[in-house]
Write a protein that holds these residues in place. Structure first.
Motif, PDB file in Angstrom:
ATOM      1  N   GLU A 118       0.836  -1.202   0.000  1.00 37.21           N
ATOM      2  CA  GLU A 118       0.000   0.000   0.000  1.00 37.21           C
ATOM      3  C   GLU A 118       0.872   1.255   0.000  1.00 37.21           C
ATOM      4  O   GLU A 118       0.588   2.231  -0.703  1.00 37.21           O
ATOM      5  N   LEU A 119       1.936   1.222   0.802  1.00 37.23           N
ATOM      6  CA  LEU A 119       2.825   2.379   0.890  1.00 37.23           C
ATOM      7  C   LEU A 119       3.702   2.513  -0.351  1.00 37.23           C
ATOM      8  O   LEU A 119       4.010   3.625  -0.776  1.00 37.23           O
ATOM      9  N   SER A 120       4.103   1.378  -0.925  1.00 36.51           N
ATOM     10  CA  SER A 120       5.009   1.400  -2.075  1.00 36.51           C
ATOM     11  C   SER A 120       4.414   2.154  -3.250  1.00 36.51           C
ATOM     12  O   SER A 120       5.143   2.705  -4.084  1.00 36.51           O
ATOM     13  N   ALA A 121       3.089   2.189  -3.312  1.00 41.07           N
ATOM     14  CA  ALA A 121       2.426   2.875  -4.416  1.00 41.07           C
ATOM     15  C   ALA A 121       2.705   4.382  -4.415  1.00 41.07           C
ATOM     16  O   ALA A 121       2.524   5.052  -5.429  1.00 41.07           O
ATOM     17  N   TYR A 122       3.173   4.906  -3.270  1.00 38.93           N
ATOM     18  CA  TYR A 122       3.422   6.349  -3.163  1.00 38.93           C
ATOM     19  C   TYR A 122       4.832   6.740  -3.599  1.00 38.93           C
ATOM     20  O   TYR A 122       5.188   7.911  -3.540  1.00 38.93           O
ATOM     21  N   GLY A 123       5.640   5.770  -3.995  1.00 41.77           N
ATOM     22  CA  GLY A 123       6.957   6.095  -4.517  1.00 41.77           C
ATOM     23  C   GLY A 123       8.085   5.617  -3.623  1.00 41.77           C
ATOM     24  O   GLY A 123       7.868   5.208  -2.468  1.00 41.77           O
ATOM     25  N   PRO A 124       9.322   5.672  -4.107  1.00 41.97           N
ATOM     26  CA  PRO A 124      10.482   5.120  -3.395  1.00 41.97           C
ATOM     27  C   PRO A 124      10.860   5.894  -2.134  1.00 41.97           C
ATOM     28  O   PRO A 124      11.583   5.371  -1.279  1.00 41.97           O
ATOM     29  N   GLU A 125      10.399   7.140  -2.012  1.00 42.55           N
ATOM     30  CA  GLU A 125      10.813   7.942  -0.852  1.00 42.55           C
ATOM     31  C   GLU A 125       9.963   7.662   0.394  1.00 42.55           C
ATOM     32  O   GLU A 125      10.268   8.141   1.480  1.00 42.55           O
ATOM     33  N   ILE A 126       8.912   6.871   0.268  1.00 38.48           N
ATOM     34  CA  ILE A 126       8.021   6.604   1.392  1.00 38.48           C
ATOM     35  C   ILE A 126       8.719   5.718   2.421  1.00 38.48           C
ATOM     36  O   ILE A 126       9.558   4.867   2.075  1.00 38.48           O
ATOM     37  N   ASP A 127       8.393   5.903   3.688  1.00 37.81           N
ATOM     38  CA  ASP A 127       8.996   5.128   4.775  1.00 37.81           C
ATOM     39  C   ASP A 127       8.226   3.820   4.951  1.00 37.81           C
ATOM     40  O   ASP A 127       7.125   3.802   5.500  1.00 37.81           O
TER      41      ASP A 127
END
Length: 280
Positions: A118-127
């Motif tokens: 779910e978080l990965s969809a927001y891009g590589p900079e996400i924690d």
């Protein structure tokens, strides 16, 4: 069998009015552990995981129709189905830590992959640690939904999963979903995620130490938490890409390690006897 008989797919459900599934037979698990039947337990846990993954990878749609109590293994089978058609009254949760274990049928792996992706969809900079932390809290607190809508908010149900208000229509609704999905169905491909390794593990271990210092967690609670954290972080090493099978192997190892401890066996025996958890 589904393919041989020419069916469009599979519904996992039943008509019992009480509960969808209260999880594994703990009495049998405890007896096997006390008798030292570790090869049998390892094989049983491996088969459990393989069954979950076969539901996930089936070449036809598999729709789970959970209702009422949907705990432990019942939740894990539902989570790995192609879709869920749940009754509105749904008490779903991965509650294994309550008896000193961790979800060993793919549940730990599935929540890690689900929340991290779910978080990965927001891009590589996400924690990505936020996804790991969310899975850790859910498993350690044995969080259980009080409705299907809450289960969706918690992440047990996906946005595309259905909710039936009428219990008598649940199986029919699930069947209709199978038939709708079947013509263009494509099974979910194998997945990989970035495991955080030592960095994420250090954060979770520090949180566990704080809980113990504040007398909010016993020594055995911390042991359980460390096992859960080890699985969710992909072990203690550098951050790296891992497959579902990598995490399943760690999950199975952690489940058997905890089952082998005296205090977990005491927790299981107490729950079987009283129906209540033991804090030892």
């Amino acid at each position: 069998w589904v393919e041989a008989q020419g069916y469009a797919g599979l519904v996992i459900g039943h008509e019992d009015p009480r509960t969808f599934s209260a999880g594994a037979n703990l009495a049998l698990v405890l007896m096997a552990a006390q008798e030292g039947a570790w090869d049998d337990l390892e094989l049983a846990t491996r088969r459990f995981q393989q069954t979950s993954m076969r539901l996930s990878r089936a070449p036809f749609p598999v729709v789970a129709a959970p209702f009422g109590l949907t705990l432990g293994g019942g939740a894990e089978f539902s989570l790995h189905s192609s879709a869920i058609q749940a009754h509105a009254e749904l008490y779903m949760g991965l509650v294994e830590t309550g008896v000193g274990l961790l979800p060993g049928g793919g549940g730990t792996k599935e929540m890690l992959f689900r929340f991290t992706q779910e978080l990965s969809a927001y891009g590589p900079e996400i924690d990505l640690f936020e996804g790991v932390k969310r899975a850790f809290q859910m498993i350690m607190l044995a969080q259980t939904s009080t409705s299907a809508l809450e289960a969706r908010n918690m992440g047990f149900l996906r946005q595309g999963d259905g909710i039936s208000m009428n219990r008598d229509r649940l199986i029919a609704d699930a069947k209709r979903r199978v038939l709708f999905m079947a013509p263009d169905f494509v099974p979910k491909p194998p997945m990989k995620i970035r495991a955080l390794g030592a960095e994420g593990l250090g954060n979770l271990r520090y949180a566990l130490w704080q809980f113990q210092e504040a007398r909010q967690a016993s020594e055995h609670d911390v042991l359980i938490g460390n096992q859960v954290a080890y699985v969710l972080c992909g072990g203690d090493g550098p951050a790296r890409e891992v497959s579902e099978q990598d995490i399943l192997d760690l999950e199975r190892e952690g489940f058997l390690k905890l089952l082998g401890t005296k205090k977990t066996q005491e927790r299981i025996a107490h729950t079987l006897k009283t129906g209540k958890p033991l804090r030892n």
